[in-house]
Design a protein around this motif. Structure first.
Motif, PDB file in Angstrom:
ATOM      1  N   VAL A 200       0.841  -1.190   0.000  1.00  0.00           N
ATOM      2  CA  VAL A 200       0.000   0.000   0.000  1.00  0.00           C
ATOM      3  C   VAL A 200       0.881   1.247   0.000  1.00  0.00           C
ATOM      4  N   LEU A 201       0.537   2.195  -0.858  1.00  0.00           N
ATOM      5  CA  LEU A 201       1.129   3.535  -0.819  1.00  0.00           C
ATOM      6  C   LEU A 201       0.057   4.468  -0.278  1.00  0.00           C
ATOM      7  N   GLU A 202       0.253   4.933   0.955  1.00  0.00           N
ATOM      8  CA  GLU A 202      -0.763   5.718   1.646  1.00  0.00           C
ATOM      9  C   GLU A 202      -0.484   7.218   1.517  1.00  0.00           C
ATOM     10  N   GLY A 203      -1.580   7.995   1.621  1.00  0.00           N
ATOM     11  CA  GLY A 203      -1.472   9.437   1.442  1.00  0.00           C
ATOM     12  C   GLY A 203      -0.719  10.125   2.557  1.00  0.00           C
ATOM     13  N   GLU A 204      -1.324  10.232   3.724  1.00  0.00           N
ATOM     14  CA  GLU A 204      -0.688  10.897   4.855  1.00  0.00           C
ATOM     15  C   GLU A 204      -0.885  10.043   6.097  1.00  0.00           C
ATOM     16  N   VAL A 228      -6.037 -12.345   0.594  1.00  0.00           N
ATOM     17  CA  VAL A 228      -4.988 -11.355   0.416  1.00  0.00           C
ATOM     18  C   VAL A 228      -3.931 -11.475   1.512  1.00  0.00           C
ATOM     19  N   GLU A 229      -2.760 -10.957   1.197  1.00  0.00           N
ATOM     20  CA  GLU A 229      -1.670 -10.894   2.168  1.00  0.00           C
ATOM     21  C   GLU A 229      -0.956  -9.557   2.014  1.00  0.00           C
ATOM     22  N   LYS A 230      -0.920  -8.813   3.098  1.00  0.00           N
ATOM     23  CA  LYS A 230      -0.242  -7.514   3.069  1.00  0.00           C
ATOM     24  C   LYS A 230       1.244  -7.720   3.319  1.00  0.00           C
ATOM     25  N   LEU A 231       2.063  -7.309   2.352  1.00  0.00           N
ATOM     26  CA  LEU A 231       3.505  -7.430   2.493  1.00  0.00           C
ATOM     27  C   LEU A 231       4.101  -6.212   3.198  1.00  0.00           C
ATOM     28  N   GLY A 232       3.594  -5.040   2.879  1.00  0.00           N
ATOM     29  CA  GLY A 232       4.152  -3.827   3.485  1.00  0.00           C
ATOM     30  C   GLY A 232       3.400  -2.598   3.028  1.00  0.00           C
ATOM     31  N   TYR A 233       3.767  -1.453   3.569  1.00  0.00           N
ATOM     32  CA  TYR A 233       3.150  -0.192   3.169  1.00  0.00           C
ATOM     33  C   TYR A 233       4.157   0.928   3.377  1.00  0.00           C
ATOM     34  N   GLN A 244       7.616   7.077  -5.804  1.00  0.00           N
ATOM     35  CA  GLN A 244       8.634   6.359  -6.566  1.00  0.00           C
ATOM     36  C   GLN A 244       9.738   5.854  -5.641  1.00  0.00           C
ATOM     37  N   THR A 245      10.167   6.725  -4.741  1.00  0.00           N
ATOM     38  CA  THR A 245      11.213   6.334  -3.793  1.00  0.00           C
ATOM     39  C   THR A 245      10.742   5.207  -2.878  1.00  0.00           C
ATOM     40  N   LYS A 246       9.531   5.347  -2.350  1.00  0.00           N
ATOM     41  CA  LYS A 246       8.997   4.338  -1.430  1.00  0.00           C
ATOM     42  C   LYS A 246       8.774   3.009  -2.139  1.00  0.00           C
ATOM     43  N   MET A 247       8.311   3.065  -3.373  1.00  0.00           N
ATOM     44  CA  MET A 247       8.078   1.827  -4.122  1.00  0.00           C
ATOM     45  C   MET A 247       9.402   1.120  -4.405  1.00  0.00           C
ATOM     46  N   ALA A 248      10.419   1.872  -4.729  1.00  0.00           N
ATOM     47  CA  ALA A 248      11.734   1.273  -4.959  1.00  0.00           C
ATOM     48  C   ALA A 248      12.217   0.557  -3.696  1.00  0.00           C
ATOM     49  N   GLN A 249      11.969   1.152  -2.535  1.00  0.00           N
ATOM     50  CA  GLN A 249      12.352   0.522  -1.275  1.00  0.00           C
ATOM     51  C   GLN A 249      11.553  -0.757  -1.017  1.00  0.00           C
ATOM     52  N   LEU A 250      10.258  -0.720  -1.315  1.00  0.00           N
ATOM     53  CA  LEU A 250       9.424  -1.906  -1.141  1.00  0.00           C
ATOM     54  C   LEU A 250       9.855  -3.020  -2.088  1.00  0.00           C
ATOM     55  N   MET A 251      10.243  -2.649  -3.284  1.00  0.00           N
ATOM     56  CA  MET A 251      10.700  -3.655  -4.249  1.00  0.00           C
ATOM     57  C   MET A 251      12.023  -4.277  -3.813  1.00  0.00           C
TER      58      MET A 251
END
Length: 367
Positions: A200-204, A228-233, A244-251
């Protein structure tokens, strides 16, 4: 939520939204400094009627794509309203730059400058007290929009209004889009375990809309029969670059185990896509990405099949409704035809968008 109520809200959101023709002009404020748009109207109306009105607007962040597109529409509709009524509509637009104290000062300045009505896209939805007190003291009506304040605050004074949509509806529709994709496209279950692994990429942090969108999206997938299974947010503050930065870290943490990216808005969904494009993954290896808002760039990503869908937040309808409400409040007009809920709210429905119907929502298309 009971099944009947959920179906009712789903049907509301599935209404076909009329796509208005839009011009390319927009009033923009930079760095919190006022930019004034003064539009000259003709000489119509009654002898005792107002010949001009002044509307003040403060947005929480001028760089928010949805808000900037809505403001462009608002200015376009104001121009049309002038032509229809002969009343000049002067619009002063401020950028609060994500500072509530700055926004409070802007509202005070709008009152000093003689605005007939003030429209506020709150920086902090839990802290409207200063704005409400200023407005009530000076008897200036306030229309809050897009970022909904607490109901108790809106009830503090009779001349407070809200224009926007119900956050939970967008979450339901986002969850439906995800569930339908998983149940109909086996390739999305990359490891074949029958479980939709998501991030999940959350707003605030702590923002009610972000929380509600995420909760309803996930619960709707489960209600639709998807395990479903939540891996991270990650918190990305509605911002594409941060996402973009957060997604790169999650990947880097979860690799190709990610099968779904739930983003609270299109900007963050596009940030996730930017990270995917910069990775070693081929497009066929990408997880499904779903956003909310239906911004112009978000719709383009759906059309290009970079996003599997988005939830359309009717910025044209909200801009039109806010302009009409502001006009009637400024001119002492009749509010009875504006479909106010409880005398306070104007709510516009969401709609699901996929590549099958995205063209009908894109700029320049009409019914």
């Amino acid at each position: 939520m009971c099944g009947a109520e959920k179906v009712r809200h789903m049907l509301m959101g599935e209404q076909v939204l009329k796509k208005w023709k839009k011009s390319k002009k927009m009033t923009v404020a930079f760095g919190g400094i006022l930019v004034m748009s003064v539009v000259i109207g003709g000489c119509g109306g009654r002898e005792d009627a107002k010949k001009s009105i002044k509307i003040g607007i403060s947005v929480y962040d001028q760089y928010d794509t949805f808000v900037s597109e809505m403001m462009k529409d608002f200015n376009d509709y104001a121009t049309k309203k002038e032509e229809e009524t002969g009343v000049a509509i002067n619009i002063d637009t401020y950028n609060a730059s994500a500072s509530q104290s700055t926004q409070n000062s802007q509202v005070e300045n709008m009152i000093t400058e003689g605005c007939d009505v003030i429209c506020v896209n709150l920086v902090d939805r839990t802290d409207p007290t200063a704005i409400i007190d200023l407005a009530e003291k000076n008897n200036i009506p306030v229309i809050f929009f897009n970022r909904e304040l607490v109901e108790e605050d809106l009830e503090r004074w009779t001349r407070l209004y809200y224009v926007g949509a119900q956050a939970f509806e967008s979450g339901i529709m986002q969850g439906e889009l995800a569930a339908e994709a998983f149940l109909t496209d086996q390739s999305l279950d990359k490891n074949g375990d029958g479980i939709f692994q998501y991030v999940v990429l959350e707003g605030e942090a702590g923002h009610q809309d972000a929380i509600v969108r995420t909760e309803y999206s996930v619960s709707t997938m489960i209600d639709s029969g998807v395990e479903v299974e939540k891996l991270g947010y990650a918190i990305a503050n509605w911002n594409r670059a941060q996402a973009q930065t957060k997604m790169a870290q999650l990947m880097s943490q979860f690799g190709d185990s990610i099968e779904l990216v739930i983003a609270n808005n299109d900007d963050m969904a596009l940030g996730a896509i930017d990270a995917l494009k910069a990775s070693d993954l081929t497009k066929d290896e990408w997880p499904a990405v779903i956003g909310i808002d239906g911004t112009d760039v978000g719709l383009e990503a759906v059309k290009n099949k970079e996003m599997i869908g988005t939830v359309y937040n009717d910025k044209e309808g909200q801009a039109d409704a806010m302009l009409n409400l502001a006009y009637e409040l400024s001119t002492g007009g009749d509010l009875s035809d504006l479909n106010l809920i409880d005398g306070k709210y104007i709510r516009l429905p969401y709609a699901r968008v996929t590549c099958d119907d995205v063209d009908s929502y894109m700029e320049g298309d009409t019914e």
